[in-house]
Design a protein around this motif. Sequence first.
Motif, PDB file in Angstrom:
ATOM      1  N   LEU A 156     -23.008  37.385  78.342  1.00 50.22           N
ATOM      2  CA  LEU A 156     -22.534  36.306  78.267  1.00 50.22           C
ATOM      3  C   LEU A 156     -22.927  35.401  76.926  1.00 50.22           C
ATOM      4  N   CYS A 157     -21.763  35.162  76.304  1.00 50.98           N
ATOM      5  CA  CYS A 157     -21.818  34.344  75.133  1.00 50.98           C
ATOM      6  C   CYS A 157     -21.695  32.910  75.242  1.00 50.98           C
ATOM      7  N   PHE A 158     -22.704  31.938  75.058  1.00 47.58           N
ATOM      8  CA  PHE A 158     -22.508  30.309  75.108  1.00 47.58           C
ATOM      9  C   PHE A 158     -21.827  29.880  73.994  1.00 47.58           C
ATOM     10  N   GLY A 159     -21.696  30.473  73.003  1.00 50.43           N
ATOM     11  CA  GLY A 159     -20.797  29.805  71.698  1.00 50.43           C
ATOM     12  C   GLY A 159     -19.414  30.246  71.686  1.00 50.43           C
ATOM     13  N   HIS A 160     -18.985  30.531  70.536  1.00 49.87           N
ATOM     14  CA  HIS A 160     -17.755  30.939  70.454  1.00 49.87           C
ATOM     15  C   HIS A 160     -17.596  32.322  70.745  1.00 49.87           C
ATOM     16  N   GLY A 161     -16.876  32.617  71.981  1.00 45.70           N
ATOM     17  CA  GLY A 161     -16.770  34.061  72.409  1.00 45.70           C
ATOM     18  C   GLY A 161     -15.471  34.577  72.163  1.00 45.70           C
ATOM     19  N   TYR A 162     -14.464  33.745  72.055  1.00 40.56           N
ATOM     20  CA  TYR A 162     -13.116  34.267  72.140  1.00 40.56           C
ATOM     21  C   TYR A 162     -12.833  34.757  70.675  1.00 40.56           C
ATOM     22  N   ALA A 163     -13.705  35.727  69.789  1.00 40.53           N
ATOM     23  CA  ALA A 163     -13.504  35.684  68.404  1.00 40.53           C
ATOM     24  C   ALA A 163     -13.689  37.374  68.263  1.00 40.53           C
TER      25      ALA A 163
END
Length: 305
Positions: A81-88
């Motif tokens: 789980l990525c809490f920052g910019h994950g759509y990348a």
Amino acid sequence: MRRVRYDSVGGPLFLEDVPVPAPGPGELLVRTAAVGVTLPVVRKVTEAAEPIPLGGEIAGEVVAVGEGVSRFAAGDRVTGLCFGHGYAETVLLDEAMASPVPEGASAVEAVALVRSGLVALGALTAARPEPGGSVLVTAAASGVGHLAVQLARAHGASRVVGAVSDPAKDDFVRSLGADEVVRYGDDDWGAPVDCVLDAVGGDLLGRAVAALAPGGRLVAYSSGGGTVSAYDLLVGAKSVIGFQVARIAREQPELYEQWRLTLWRLFGEGALTPSVHGAFPLEAAQRAHAVIEARANRGKVVLVP
């Protein structure tokens, strides 16, 4: 690298080119192969007071690690789980939120299984179902719900009911192992059940509580809110339990890891099969969100950078 962002509440979503980030202490730099699209993230785009980074479930390959990372190295396949910019195309992932992807599983399967599966398994565990009991799952065709139906069956439920918004989802939910499928607007949801796993909330929450047999338990893991009459709980000796998987990850990492291993074991045994509604390129993130907003998905919606 490319990533998705938006500048105003409600979107639109668009691509931008930004530098590849450097991993800090305890972080992994991951080249993404799949990114999960979830209703909570879609709601943040449409409802948050100001634009926020689009985080979420990701899977891919570690390309670099930050200081202090001990469990992973470049070349490892991970999901988390990525809490920052994950759509990348490349993301930063905290080591504590990362899990290895076993051989034989694709990145898309990992994204479809692990995070949604942890929510489904955690909610089912919180409901404390008895072997041979009955379970009703709302949003039964969703990324979490379609796994919850299978998990309820795998854990010995004698009767599994799926609740959906659209009769077009009936066959899909039955193919997962549901004995019955009901629609939210139906007058009758059939015989009462021992447990309800509710991912919808809102106005549906009262109906979900009413579907419980005396002494039954509802586990709410929806961001949709809703209210419950204390009198209805009292007269039926019913319980409502809130569940949030992020809290388990933070406060009970051993249990989180145990659940993760259970999911992969069931996957390996063929008892748990993640279904992917569609895999969209990053530039089609707006279309992916539209599928979720319309509640049109049957299984997981995924972005493939």
